[in-house]
Design a protein around this motif. Structure first.
Motif, PDB file in Angstrom:
ATOM      1  N   LYS A  23       0.838  -1.213   0.000  1.00 53.62           N
ATOM      2  CA  LYS A  23       0.000   0.000   0.000  1.00 53.62           C
ATOM      3  C   LYS A  23       0.869   1.258   0.000  1.00 53.62           C
ATOM      4  O   LYS A  23       0.604   2.215  -0.737  1.00 53.62           O
ATOM      5  N   LYS A  24       1.926   1.235   0.801  1.00 52.14           N
ATOM      6  CA  LYS A  24       2.814   2.392   0.885  1.00 52.14           C
ATOM      7  C   LYS A  24       3.525   2.628  -0.446  1.00 52.14           C
ATOM      8  O   LYS A  24       3.653   3.775  -0.896  1.00 52.14           O
ATOM      9  N   LEU A  25       3.970   1.568  -1.094  1.00 45.51           N
ATOM     10  CA  LEU A  25       4.614   1.708  -2.410  1.00 45.51           C
ATOM     11  C   LEU A  25       3.645   2.304  -3.428  1.00 45.51           C
ATOM     12  O   LEU A  25       4.015   3.170  -4.228  1.00 45.51           O
ATOM     13  N   THR A  26       2.399   1.824  -3.382  1.00 41.62           N
ATOM     14  CA  THR A  26       1.381   2.319  -4.315  1.00 41.62           C
ATOM     15  C   THR A  26       1.079   3.793  -4.061  1.00 41.62           C
ATOM     16  O   THR A  26       0.963   4.595  -4.998  1.00 41.62           O
ATOM     17  N   GLU A  27       0.973   4.164  -2.787  1.00 42.74           N
ATOM     18  CA  GLU A  27       0.715   5.565  -2.434  1.00 42.74           C
ATOM     19  C   GLU A  27       1.839   6.470  -2.933  1.00 42.74           C
ATOM     20  O   GLU A  27       1.582   7.621  -3.318  1.00 42.74           O
ATOM     21  N   ASN A  28       3.050   5.936  -2.935  1.00 45.17           N
ATOM     22  CA  ASN A  28       4.204   6.709  -3.393  1.00 45.17           C
ATOM     23  C   ASN A  28       4.437   6.605  -4.895  1.00 45.17           C
ATOM     24  O   ASN A  28       5.457   7.065  -5.406  1.00 45.17           O
ATOM     25  N   GLN A  29       3.468   5.981  -5.579  1.00 42.15           N
ATOM     26  CA  GLN A  29       3.497   5.842  -7.042  1.00 42.15           C
ATOM     27  C   GLN A  29       4.779   5.147  -7.531  1.00 42.15           C
ATOM     28  O   GLN A  29       5.388   5.564  -8.522  1.00 42.15           O
ATOM     29  N   ILE A  30       5.141   4.095  -6.826  1.00 35.94           N
ATOM     30  CA  ILE A  30       6.310   3.307  -7.203  1.00 35.94           C
ATOM     31  C   ILE A  30       5.884   2.202  -8.163  1.00 35.94           C
ATOM     32  O   ILE A  30       4.918   1.482  -7.908  1.00 35.94           O
ATOM     33  N   GLU A  31       6.628   2.058  -9.252  1.00 35.52           N
ATOM     34  CA  GLU A  31       6.360   0.973 -10.197  1.00 35.52           C
ATOM     35  C   GLU A  31       7.028  -0.303  -9.670  1.00 35.52           C
ATOM     36  O   GLU A  31       8.220  -0.321  -9.378  1.00 35.52           O
ATOM     37  N   PHE A  32       6.237  -1.343  -9.537  1.00 34.26           N
ATOM     38  CA  PHE A  32       6.784  -2.613  -9.046  1.00 34.26           C
ATOM     39  C   PHE A  32       5.890  -3.759  -9.495  1.00 34.26           C
ATOM     40  O   PHE A  32       4.743  -3.549  -9.902  1.00 34.26           O
ATOM     41  N   SER A  33       6.403  -4.951  -9.423  1.00 33.01           N
ATOM     42  CA  SER A  33       5.590  -6.148  -9.636  1.00 33.01           C
ATOM     43  C   SER A  33       6.000  -7.176  -8.597  1.00 33.01           C
ATOM     44  O   SER A  33       7.148  -7.199  -8.142  1.00 33.01           O
ATOM     45  N   GLN A  34       5.060  -8.005  -8.197  1.00 35.10           N
ATOM     46  CA  GLN A  34       5.327  -9.032  -7.181  1.00 35.10           C
ATOM     47  C   GLN A  34       5.730 -10.333  -7.853  1.00 35.10           C
ATOM     48  O   GLN A  34       5.071 -10.800  -8.782  1.00 35.10           O
ATOM     49  N   ASN A  35       6.831 -10.901  -7.375  1.00 36.99           N
ATOM     50  CA  ASN A  35       7.289 -12.191  -7.876  1.00 36.99           C
ATOM     51  C   ASN A  35       6.747 -13.289  -6.975  1.00 36.99           C
ATOM     52  O   ASN A  35       6.982 -13.277  -5.770  1.00 36.99           O
ATOM     53  N   GLY A  36       6.056 -14.236  -7.560  1.00 43.03           N
ATOM     54  CA  GLY A  36       5.495 -15.313  -6.750  1.00 43.03           C
ATOM     55  C   GLY A  36       3.987 -15.319  -6.820  1.00 43.03           C
ATOM     56  O   GLY A  36       3.360 -14.469  -7.455  1.00 43.03           O
ATOM     57  N   SER A  37       3.404 -16.275  -6.138  1.00 40.64           N
ATOM     58  CA  SER A  37       1.962 -16.469  -6.182  1.00 40.64           C
ATOM     59  C   SER A  37       1.234 -15.541  -5.212  1.00 40.64           C
ATOM     60  O   SER A  37       1.692 -15.312  -4.093  1.00 40.64           O
ATOM     61  N   LEU A  38       0.095 -15.025  -5.646  1.00 41.04           N
ATOM     62  CA  LEU A  38      -0.747 -14.228  -4.761  1.00 41.04           C
ATOM     63  C   LEU A  38      -1.642 -15.139  -3.926  1.00 41.04           C
ATOM     64  O   LEU A  38      -1.983 -14.838  -2.784  1.00 41.04           O
ATOM     65  N   ASP A  39      -2.031 -16.268  -4.508  1.00 38.95           N
ATOM     66  CA  ASP A  39      -2.977 -17.166  -3.842  1.00 38.95           C
ATOM     67  C   ASP A  39      -2.296 -18.236  -2.995  1.00 38.95           C
ATOM     68  O   ASP A  39      -2.852 -18.691  -1.996  1.00 38.95           O
ATOM     69  N   TYR A  40      -1.106 -18.670  -3.431  1.00 42.81           N
ATOM     70  CA  TYR A  40      -0.387 -19.738  -2.735  1.00 42.81           C
ATOM     71  C   TYR A  40       0.966 -19.207  -2.289  1.00 42.81           C
ATOM     72  O   TYR A  40       1.966 -19.370  -2.974  1.00 42.81           O
ATOM     73  N   SER A  41       0.983 -18.544  -1.140  1.00 44.46           N
ATOM     74  CA  SER A  41       2.221 -17.895  -0.708  1.00 44.46           C
ATOM     75  C   SER A  41       2.403 -17.985   0.799  1.00 44.46           C
ATOM     76  O   SER A  41       1.437 -17.888   1.561  1.00 44.46           O
ATOM     77  N   LEU A  42       3.653 -18.151   1.218  1.00 47.17           N
ATOM     78  CA  LEU A  42       3.979 -18.067   2.632  1.00 47.17           C
ATOM     79  C   LEU A  42       3.663 -16.654   3.115  1.00 47.17           C
ATOM     80  O   LEU A  42       3.891 -15.683   2.381  1.00 47.17           O
ATOM     81  N   PRO A  43       3.156 -16.493   4.325  1.00 52.78           N
ATOM     82  CA  PRO A  43       2.687 -15.178   4.770  1.00 52.78           C
ATOM     83  C   PRO A  43       3.778 -14.137   4.969  1.00 52.78           C
ATOM     84  O   PRO A  43       3.497 -12.940   4.911  1.00 52.78           O
TER      85      PRO A  43
END
Length: 380
Positions: free
Chosen positions: A273-293
């Motif tokens: 959320k903080k990255l998004t608020e700061n308008q940072i371009e990023f992508s998440q590596n890994g699964s959104l549904d099957y991921s260690l917390p």
């Protein structure tokens, strides 16, 4: 300057209760557990108690737990132990391209000894398909070794599905659960797991101690020879203080598993959320549904790993580029290569943040704020 540690997937700080328990045992219980006198019996009791509770935490029996020096030894014992005793039945092993090096390098060594290894691909979320495991199975397959949850991107594999497939095949099923244990509910019987590796230092326990679960139905050759400790499966006088500390860490992690999982997922959301608020371009590596917390692996276009890590450290943020076992290596992460292929820019600009004991929401938000500043500076 406050230093913020968000590299818990590499190693975790010892819980104060673990430290206190180890000091207590170091001072009071110096007997050799193999001795039959009073001092030896007291030390043996500590080991027996730990073995029983560790077994219970994964739905196993006490005599199925082998204490090791950590995850690497447990992985090696599983891979080489099966190869040595079952090699006459077949020389084929199945694993994935994104296993921990304790498994990959063991498999590569077996290839030098005449074994054939199938390295299954993963999708762009780092997940292997159970159907691919089934297709790769052969009559001479003796071992399938697939990690429970990945240490670099956090992806959880379809372990139960694979276990169901292997229920119809004589191959032995090993999983490296070093990163998942303590944060995911694991039942080896329900999942069809024959061998499972765990390390204490990932769950706020001491370094240098772990265990290998080995089903009573599986034969396993020893890797160390000497005394008759661990039912002749692992020679050497047991590390009683570390085993006591390990047990304390397991008790805490089992009690707090649900609340910690919820807290760490909240940390992930706050960071993003903080990255998004700061308008940072990023992508998440890994699964959104099957991921260690607790594991969050992010790609920041226009940056590079070395500069990011140096600047994060200067800002008091301890993060990582992936596996701690390859720290300092100039080679790209084999996990990201497996997911995205050679030449993908994410191999050069991905950072792992992993959360754990002593982290607070304020720390996580500050880490995200500092990360945002660094990304903006470096991507100009």
């Amino acid at each position: 300057m406050e230093r913020i540690y968000v590299d818990h997937a590499a190693t975790s700080p010892m819980h104060p209760k673990v430290f206190d328990k180890m000091i207590e045992v170091m001072g009071a219980e110096f007997g050799n557990p193999s001795s039959i006198h009073h001092f030896g019996r007291r030390a043996r009791h500590i080991i027996d108690e730990a073995r029983a509770e560790l077994a219970k935490s994964i739905g196993a029996e006490a005599n199925e737990i082998i204490f090791t020096s950590g995850g690497t030894e447990a992985d090696n014992h599983a891979v080489f132990g099966v190869a040595e005793l079952y090699g006459e039945l077949g020389k084929h092993i199945i694993t994935t391209q994104m296993e921990h090096h304790a498994v990959l390098h063991a498999c590569q060594q077996l290839e030098n000894l005449g074994f054939e290894v199938t390295y299954l691909p993963v999708d762009k979320e780092g997940r292997v398909q159970a159907a691919d495991v089934e297709k790769a199975l052969r009559d001479d397959t003796i071992l399938v070794t697939i990690m429970y949850g990945n240490n670099e991107v956090g992806t959880i594999q379809p372990i139960k599905e694979i276990g169901q497939i292997l229920a119809e095949h004589p191959a032995i099923f090993h999983t490296d659960a070093v990163q998942a244990y303590g944060l995911e509910k694991i039942n080896v019987k329900e999942s069809g797991i024959d061998l499972l590796s765990v390390s204490a230092h990932k769950i706020n326990g001491p370094k240098g101690i772990g265990f290998l679960y080995a089903s009573k139905d599986v034969k396993l050759s020893p890797r160390l020879f000497g005394g008759e400790q661990e039912r002749k499966r692992r020679a050497g006088t047991e590390n009683v203080p570390s085993i006591a500390g390990f047990l304390e860490a397991v008790r805490i992690s089992q009690q707090e598993m649900e609340s910690k999982g919820k807290e760490y997922r909240g940390f992930k959301s706050a960071f993003l959320k903080k990255l998004t608020e700061n308008q940072i371009e990023f992508s998440q590596n890994g699964s959104l549904d099957y991921s260690l917390p607790h594991v969050l692996n992010l790609s920041f276009p226009g940056t590079n790993v070395e500069a990011m890590l140096v600047n994060l450290d200067l800002a008091g943020i301890a993060a990582s580029s992936g596996s701690a076992c390859t720290a300092g290596s100039i080679d790209p992460s084999h996990v990201l290569v497996a997911m995205f292929g050679q030449g993908d820019e994410r191999l050069q600009n991905s950072i792992r943040f992993s959360f754990g004991l002593f982290n607070t929401l304020e720390q996580v938000e500050k880490a995200a704020e500092e990360t945002s500043k660094i990304v903006k500076r470096l991507s100009k």
